[in-house]
Design a protein around this motif. Structure first.
Motif, PDB file in Angstrom:
ATOM      1  N   ALA A 190     -46.408 -13.585 -44.503  1.00  0.00           N
ATOM      2  CA  ALA A 190     -45.809 -14.692 -45.245  1.00  0.00           C
ATOM      3  C   ALA A 190     -46.793 -15.319 -46.228  1.00  0.00           C
ATOM      4  N   GLU A 191     -48.074 -15.372 -45.853  1.00  0.00           N
ATOM      5  CA  GLU A 191     -49.063 -15.977 -46.739  1.00  0.00           C
ATOM      6  C   GLU A 191     -49.264 -15.148 -48.003  1.00  0.00           C
ATOM      7  N   GLN A 192     -49.317 -13.834 -47.824  1.00  0.00           N
ATOM      8  CA  GLN A 192     -49.512 -12.964 -48.978  1.00  0.00           C
ATOM      9  C   GLN A 192     -48.200 -12.641 -49.693  1.00  0.00           C
ATOM     10  N   GLY A 193     -47.086 -12.885 -48.980  1.00  0.00           N
ATOM     11  CA  GLY A 193     -45.791 -12.638 -49.588  1.00  0.00           C
ATOM     12  C   GLY A 193     -45.481 -11.172 -49.808  1.00  0.00           C
ATOM     13  N   ARG A 194     -45.993 -10.332 -48.926  1.00  0.00           N
ATOM     14  CA  ARG A 194     -45.741  -8.901 -49.080  1.00  0.00           C
ATOM     15  C   ARG A 194     -45.911  -8.187 -47.736  1.00  0.00           C
ATOM     16  N   VAL A 195     -45.475  -6.942 -47.702  1.00  0.00           N
ATOM     17  CA  VAL A 195     -45.650  -6.111 -46.514  1.00  0.00           C
ATOM     18  C   VAL A 195     -47.079  -5.577 -46.495  1.00  0.00           C
ATOM     19  N   ILE A 196     -47.723  -5.654 -45.339  1.00  0.00           N
ATOM     20  CA  ILE A 196     -49.102  -5.177 -45.223  1.00  0.00           C
ATOM     21  C   ILE A 196     -49.218  -4.176 -44.080  1.00  0.00           C
ATOM     22  N   TYR A 197     -50.260  -3.374 -44.141  1.00  0.00           N
ATOM     23  CA  TYR A 197     -50.600  -2.427 -43.081  1.00  0.00           C
ATOM     24  C   TYR A 197     -51.843  -2.944 -42.372  1.00  0.00           C
ATOM     25  N   GLN A 198     -51.853  -2.810 -41.046  1.00  0.00           N
ATOM     26  CA  GLN A 198     -52.996  -3.255 -40.267  1.00  0.00           C
ATOM     27  C   GLN A 198     -53.152  -2.347 -39.046  1.00  0.00           C
ATOM     28  N   PRO A 199     -54.356  -2.353 -38.441  1.00  0.00           N
ATOM     29  CA  PRO A 199     -54.535  -1.545 -37.217  1.00  0.00           C
ATOM     30  C   PRO A 199     -53.525  -1.937 -36.157  1.00  0.00           C
ATOM     31  N   VAL A 200     -53.053  -0.965 -35.409  1.00  0.00           N
ATOM     32  CA  VAL A 200     -52.009  -1.206 -34.423  1.00  0.00           C
ATOM     33  C   VAL A 200     -52.512  -2.171 -33.350  1.00  0.00           C
ATOM     34  N   THR A 201     -51.648  -3.092 -32.938  1.00  0.00           N
ATOM     35  CA  THR A 201     -52.037  -4.108 -31.951  1.00  0.00           C
ATOM     36  C   THR A 201     -51.418  -3.852 -30.585  1.00  0.00           C
TER      37      THR A 201
END
Length: 228
Positions: A190-201
């Motif tokens: 929500a802060e960046q306003g876009r879909v992001i990829y991150q290491p799996v949690t």
């Protein structure tokens, strides 16, 4: 059914000149193995021979034989106590240097017959095999799927791109050494306003089947209807 299968097998054997090696047939279908160097010649023959006419390619799939034949599945924490979780070593039929195979399911509409062809990719990374797109145009998407999920390259394919995973995806999900939880996850920030990829949690875990015996369904006094 057996007579019919043997009749089809006799016709295939008469044309193949020893290039096809018959395997154990299951599900009332013939299964053959072919060397990768003979794949295109054999497929052309199966399609064009008048008494065979396997004109339709029903499916192409990959197989990863990593750890095949081990009596225990490779897991992180489970043991062999209390139950069997693998295959019998006596059932092992694949050489340890043969990891990736490609399997073709063919249908003869003319003769109402089916055959399964398996070929192993030569050792090396990445695994590579000839494309059969020039023989069956329908192989185009099937081979892209095998490339996407197993990482098998098809020489001569007109447009070998991923077909199921996302753009920029790293790895091949159906390989047995690919983690079940994956390597990255996607979420909306929500802060960046876009879909992001991150290491799996997701917490790594091993699913171990258990038999629950303390259950009313296993109590004869509760499940047996009273005598009349």
């Amino acid at each position: 059914m057996t007579e019919r299968i043997e009749s089809i097998a006799a016709k295939i054997d008469a044309h193949s000149a020893g290039k096809l090696v018959r395997q154990v047939s299951t599900c009332s279908e013939l299964t053959y193995e072919v060397a990768p160097s003979d794949l295109l010649d054999v497929c052309q023959l199966l399609r064009d021979a008048t008494d065979l006419k396997f004109e339709q390619l029903v499916d192409v799939t990959g197989v990863d034989y990593l750890s095949y034949g081990h009596d225990e599945w490779t897991t992180q924490e489970s043991t062999s106590k209390g139950f069997s979780r693998g295959v019998n070593l006596a059932d092992k039929e694949v050489a340890p240097d043969k990891r990736f195979a490609v399997v073709y399911h063919l249908l003869s509409i003319t003769h109402n017959a089916r055959v399964r062809i398996r070929t192993f990719c030569p050792s090396g990374e990445p695994p590579m095999i000839d494309s059969v797109c020039d023989i069956w145009a329908g192989a185009n998407w099937f081979e892209r799927e095998v490339f996407d999920l197993f990482g098998v390259l098809f020489q001569g394919h007109p447009d070998l791109r991923r077909i199921l995973t996302d753009y920029g995806f790293i790895g091949h999900p159906f390989r047995k050494d690919f983690p079940l939880i994956g390597n990255v996850e996607v979420r909306y920030d929500a802060e960046q306003g876009r879909v992001i990829y991150q290491p799996v949690t997701i917490e790594p875990r091993t699913l171990v089947p258990r038999v629950i015996r303390d259950d009313n369904r296993y109590n004869p006094q509760l499940t047996t209807a009273p005598a009349k």
